[in-house]
Design a protein around this motif. Structure first.
Motif, PDB file in Angstrom:
ATOM      1  N   LEU A 106       0.832  -1.208   0.000  1.00  0.00           N
ATOM      2  CA  LEU A 106       0.000   0.000   0.000  1.00  0.00           C
ATOM      3  C   LEU A 106       0.865   1.255   0.000  1.00  0.00           C
ATOM      4  CD1 LEU A 106      -3.010  -0.663   2.431  1.00  0.00           C
ATOM      5  CD2 LEU A 106      -3.106  -0.150  -0.013  1.00  0.00           C
ATOM      6  N   LEU A 107       1.941   1.232   0.775  1.00  0.00           N
ATOM      7  CA  LEU A 107       2.874   2.366   0.761  1.00  0.00           C
ATOM      8  C   LEU A 107       3.498   2.532  -0.617  1.00  0.00           C
ATOM      9  CD1 LEU A 107       4.643   1.889   4.224  1.00  0.00           C
ATOM     10  CD2 LEU A 107       2.929   3.606   3.612  1.00  0.00           C
ATOM     11  N   LEU A 108       3.750   1.405  -1.292  1.00  0.00           N
ATOM     12  CA  LEU A 108       4.275   1.466  -2.660  1.00  0.00           C
ATOM     13  C   LEU A 108       3.247   2.068  -3.607  1.00  0.00           C
ATOM     14  CD1 LEU A 108       6.316   0.818  -4.881  1.00  0.00           C
ATOM     15  CD2 LEU A 108       5.423  -1.524  -4.925  1.00  0.00           C
ATOM     16  N   LEU A 109       1.982   1.668  -3.472  1.00  0.00           N
ATOM     17  CA  LEU A 109       0.920   2.216  -4.321  1.00  0.00           C
ATOM     18  C   LEU A 109       0.775   3.721  -4.110  1.00  0.00           C
ATOM     19  CD1 LEU A 109      -2.023  -0.372  -4.200  1.00  0.00           C
ATOM     20  CD2 LEU A 109      -0.319  -0.034  -5.993  1.00  0.00           C
ATOM     21  N   MET A 110       0.889   4.163  -2.868  1.00  0.00           N
ATOM     22  CA  MET A 110       0.772   5.592  -2.581  1.00  0.00           C
ATOM     23  C   MET A 110       1.931   6.378  -3.188  1.00  0.00           C
ATOM     24  SD  MET A 110      -0.585   5.272   1.370  1.00  0.00           S
ATOM     25  CE  MET A 110      -0.967   6.999   1.653  1.00  0.00           C
ATOM     26  N   SER A 111       3.126   5.790  -3.187  1.00  0.00           N
ATOM     27  CA  SER A 111       4.259   6.467  -3.823  1.00  0.00           C
ATOM     28  C   SER A 111       4.098   6.470  -5.348  1.00  0.00           C
ATOM     29  CB  SER A 111       5.573   5.784  -3.436  1.00  0.00           C
ATOM     30  OG  SER A 111       5.667   4.483  -3.984  1.00  0.00           O
ATOM     31  N   TYR A 112       3.530   5.400  -5.899  1.00  0.00           N
ATOM     32  CA  TYR A 112       3.258   5.336  -7.343  1.00  0.00           C
ATOM     33  C   TYR A 112       2.230   6.394  -7.743  1.00  0.00           C
ATOM     34  CZ  TYR A 112       1.469   3.452 -11.780  1.00  0.00           C
ATOM     35  OH  TYR A 112       1.058   3.298 -13.086  1.00  0.00           O
ATOM     36  N   ASP A 113       1.212   6.561  -6.894  1.00  0.00           N
ATOM     37  CA  ASP A 113       0.200   7.586  -7.149  1.00  0.00           C
ATOM     38  C   ASP A 113       0.825   8.974  -7.162  1.00  0.00           C
ATOM     39  OD1 ASP A 113      -2.692   8.687  -7.051  1.00  0.00           O
ATOM     40  OD2 ASP A 113      -1.769   9.551  -5.255  1.00  0.00           O
ATOM     41  N   ARG A 114       1.707   9.272  -6.195  1.00  0.00           N
ATOM     42  CA  ARG A 114       2.363  10.576  -6.151  1.00  0.00           C
ATOM     43  C   ARG A 114       3.327  10.753  -7.325  1.00  0.00           C
ATOM     44  NH1 ARG A 114      -0.336  13.974  -4.959  1.00  0.00           N
ATOM     45  NH2 ARG A 114      -1.774  12.376  -5.646  1.00  0.00           N
TER      46      ARG A 114
END
Length: 320
Positions: A106-114
């Protein structure tokens, strides 16, 4: 061996009565804080964006992550015999591994989103539509629970537990369980090593790569106000990533370099009890959008009255 005895904090037994109110307060603040984040995100349309959708997933995860370990630990602090069934031990271990895996991704997905929002803003809305966000989140949850199921199966089937039924920890972690085995632990250790790479090191490296590209893009923005605005959209998440992987790295580095069981237990508290607490604190203190919505939300009335109004409005819409 049907029952296991958790040794808890060992030599710190005399501090247990003092530790109980402290951990209880942390647990309650964690639950209320993450619950508030969920309610605020769901009730304000300004926060109905991919970034806050993933944040909502993270808050939901933190509630269950801490609920898996802390209530049992609190009960054990008040009693001498800290007993858990073998089945209950593996269930606790499974949920712990599954949610830990989901959190990393999830932290990876949030960084991908940013990364998409800052490095590719013109195509961001098209690429991060709601269908794609739901698929990414669902895939993350499914991957986490499937991977944890495979790891637990290998550990459970490759180990033969015998001898003393004492787990030298305050919860069922992998390392103290391996010490109870009288069979070859090499297959289980290899599975744990591969799993650790897949669920922590791999997403960590991808997250770092995303932020290297994000920071390089921000530095190319000509105006200082533009740089500040761009960085502010990812500063909260970067703080959470730093805290999460920082605590995880310190814990496992010290556990490898020291034989002190008590020190390892204390460090385990960092990522099992304290890390879920930082998520709502960071996003409420460092994120202006969440601050504004939360302030507006609390001014309208109590949390429970607003939640009751929200639920009643949903029921009214369904009737119509």
């Amino acid at each position: 061996m049907n029952l296991l005895i958790l040794l808890g904090f060992g030599t710190l037994q005399e501090w247990q009565l003092l530790m109980f109110p402290l951990f209880l307060a942390v647990y309650l603040i964690t639950l209320v804080g993450n619950f508030l984040i969920l309610v605020v995100i769901s009730m304000d349309k300004k926060l109905h964006t991919p970034m806050y959708f993933f944040l909502g997933n993270l808050s939901f995860l933190e509630i269950w992550y801490t609920a898996n370990l802390t209530p049992k630990m609190l009960v054990d602090l008040l009693r001498k015999e800290k007993i858990i069934s073998l089945t209950g031990c593996f269930i606790q271990l499974y949920i712990f591994c599954a949610l830990g895996t989901v959190e990393c991704f999830l932290l990876l997905l949030m960084s991908y989103d940013r990364y998409l929002a800052i490095c590719n803003p013109l195509h961001y809305a098209k690429m991060m539509d709601w269908s794609y966000c739901f698929k990414l989140a669902a895939g993350t949850w499914l991957w986490g629970f499937l991977l944890a199921a495979g790891l637990n199966y290998i550990v459970a089937t490759s180990l033969t537990l015998c001898g003393p039924n004492q787990v030298d920890h305050f919860f069922c972690d992998l390392t103290p369980l391996l010490k109870l085995s009288c069979s070859d632990t090499h297959p289980a250790e290899m599975a744990i090593f591969v799993a650790c790479f897949a669920v922590s090191l791999f997403p960590f490296l991808l997250t770092i790569t995303s932020y290297i590209k994000i920071i390089s893009t921000i530095l190319k923005i000509p105006s200082s106000s533009g740089k500040v605005k761009a960085f502010s959209t990812c500063s909260s998440h970067l703080t959470i990533v730093t805290i999460f992987y920082g605590m995880l790295g310190v814990t496992y580095s010290v556990s490898i370099g020291t034989q002190s069981v008590e020190l390892n237990k204390i460090l385990s508290l960092l990522y099992t009890v304290l890390t879920p607490l930082f998520n709502p604190i960071v996003y409420s203190l460092r994120n202006k959008e969440v601050q504004e919505v939360l302030t507006k939300f609390l001014r309208k009335g109590s949390v429970f009255s607003n939640l009751q109004y929200y639920l009643s409005s949903i029921q009214t819409c369904k009737k119509e």
